[in-house]
Design a protein around this motif. Structure first.
Motif, PDB file in Angstrom:
ATOM      1  N   SER A 134       0.737  -1.103  -0.113  1.00 48.92           N
ATOM      2  CA  SER A 134       0.079   0.162   0.135  1.00 48.92           C
ATOM      3  C   SER A 134       0.863   1.344   0.205  1.00 48.92           C
ATOM      4  CB  SER A 134      -0.946   0.104   1.275  1.00 48.92           C
ATOM      5  OG  SER A 134      -2.071  -0.898   1.057  1.00 48.92           O
ATOM      6  N   LEU A 135       0.377   2.159  -0.646  1.00 47.78           N
ATOM      7  CA  LEU A 135       1.191   3.659  -0.785  1.00 47.78           C
ATOM      8  C   LEU A 135      -0.143   4.478  -0.834  1.00 47.78           C
ATOM      9  CD1 LEU A 135       3.427   5.203  -0.950  1.00 47.78           C
ATOM     10  CD2 LEU A 135       3.384   5.031  -3.409  1.00 47.78           C
ATOM     11  N   VAL A 136      -0.387   5.350   0.389  1.00 45.36           N
ATOM     12  CA  VAL A 136      -1.494   6.297   0.724  1.00 45.36           C
ATOM     13  C   VAL A 136      -1.007   7.509   1.301  1.00 45.36           C
ATOM     14  CG1 VAL A 136      -3.694   6.399   1.812  1.00 45.36           C
ATOM     15  CG2 VAL A 136      -2.660   3.826   1.309  1.00 45.36           C
ATOM     16  N   ALA A 137      -1.761   8.659   0.665  1.00 48.42           N
ATOM     17  CA  ALA A 137      -1.463   9.824   1.221  1.00 48.42           C
ATOM     18  C   ALA A 137      -2.744  10.751   1.546  1.00 48.42           C
ATOM     19  CB  ALA A 137      -0.642  10.658   0.435  1.00 48.42           C
ATOM     20  N   ALA A 138      -2.741  11.692   2.545  1.00 47.86           N
ATOM     21  CA  ALA A 138      -3.717  12.502   2.532  1.00 47.86           C
ATOM     22  C   ALA A 138      -3.901  13.359   1.689  1.00 47.86           C
ATOM     23  CB  ALA A 138      -3.845  13.104   4.030  1.00 47.86           C
ATOM     24  N   SER A 139      -4.865  13.936   1.176  1.00 44.21           N
ATOM     25  CA  SER A 139      -4.836  15.139   0.460  1.00 44.21           C
ATOM     26  C   SER A 139      -5.668  16.141   0.742  1.00 44.21           C
ATOM     27  CB  SER A 139      -5.340  14.575  -1.118  1.00 44.21           C
ATOM     28  OG  SER A 139      -6.616  13.824  -0.981  1.00 44.21           O
ATOM     29  N   TYR A 140      -5.617  17.328   0.417  1.00 45.62           N
ATOM     30  CA  TYR A 140      -6.123  18.491   0.545  1.00 45.62           C
ATOM     31  C   TYR A 140      -6.808  19.525  -0.258  1.00 45.62           C
ATOM     32  CZ  TYR A 140      -4.318  16.845   5.036  1.00 45.62           C
ATOM     33  OH  TYR A 140      -3.770  16.308   6.266  1.00 45.62           O
ATOM     34  N   GLY A 141      -7.793  19.298  -0.790  1.00 43.69           N
ATOM     35  CA  GLY A 141      -8.286  19.903  -1.898  1.00 43.69           C
ATOM     36  C   GLY A 141      -7.535  19.284  -3.251  1.00 43.69           C
ATOM     37  N   GLY A 142      -7.413  17.858  -3.211  1.00 41.29           N
ATOM     38  CA  GLY A 142      -6.650  17.119  -4.096  1.00 41.29           C
ATOM     39  C   GLY A 142      -5.310  17.214  -4.313  1.00 41.29           C
ATOM     40  N   GLU A 143      -4.698  17.984  -3.460  1.00 43.07           N
ATOM     41  CA  GLU A 143      -3.111  18.137  -3.358  1.00 43.07           C
ATOM     42  C   GLU A 143      -2.604  17.227  -2.415  1.00 43.07           C
ATOM     43  OE1 GLU A 143      -1.206  19.805  -5.283  1.00 43.07           O
ATOM     44  OE2 GLU A 143      -3.166  20.564  -6.202  1.00 43.07           O
TER      45      GLU A 143
END
Length: 206
Positions: A134-143
């Motif tokens: 798995s490779l996951v990241a939070a995003s903020y407004g798609g960034e």
């Protein structure tokens, strides 16, 4: 159920990078900056624990002894990075190395200087874990932002690519198409405490 992982799997570990010396803050280590009356490192460690991470490893560098003396970090493993002055990459390598042998299937990486990111964002990223790839990241407004989750199968390559102050940015850039983004803009704010002006974002003791 398809698309979920067995709850008996070893946990997603929390990895808090808290070694920076605060060069742009006049040499004040970020881990010890006061927010709501307590050191920033405590808030970040709590976000990892309450967000479902375990174990939680905290990488220390600048003023490591003072952080150990002043911060209350129950249940956390404290990892000293004597090479912290080389940049975030050295702390990421030290942290991932400390997690080897823990049985964790993934590491969720959080930075100590982002107090606007709490347990809710951590929990969302943890919930997106599927496999050791798995490779996951939070995003903020798609960034893309933090926290970022690296499955254990990726740790060696992440560590090999971690150099200077770039941390995992090089690895993430090279594997952009594989990242699962989890929108967190409704539950967190992804600002950094980097400059004197940013200190205004820290809150006084209640």
């Amino acid at each position: 159920m398809a698309g979920t992982h067995d709850t008996s799997d070893p946990p997603v570990a929390g990895l808090l990078l808290a070694a920076g010396g605060g060069r742009r803050l006049g040499g004040r280590p970020k881990a010890l900056l006061a927010h709501r009356g307590r050191p920033l490192v405590e808030h970040a460690a709590r976000a990892l624990r309450e967000g479902g991470c375990g174990p939680v490893h905290v990488v220390l560098g600048a003023a490591a002894r003072e952080v150990r003396d002043r911060a209350e970090l129950p249940g956390c493993a404290l990892v000293d990075n004597p090479r912290w002055g080389e940049g975030m990459g050295s702390s990421l390598r030290a942290g991932l190395a400390s997690l080897s042998g823990t049985g964790a299937r993934a590491a969720l990486v959080l930075l100590v200087d982002q107090p606007g990111i709490g347990a809710a964002a951590v929990a969302r990223v943890v919930a997106a874990y599927r496999t050791p790839d798995s490779l996951v990241a939070a995003s903020y407004g798609g960034e893309r932002g933090h926290p970022v989750l690296f499955g254990a199968a990726r740790w060696a390559d992440v560590a090999a690519a971690a150099r200077g102050d770039r941390g995992a940015r090089g690895y993430l850039g090279a594997h952009g198409s594989e990242i699962v983004l989890v929108e967190c803009g409704d539950v967190a704010r992804a600002y950094d405490i980097d400059t004197e002006e940013d200190l205004a974002r820290l809150e006084p003791a209640p």
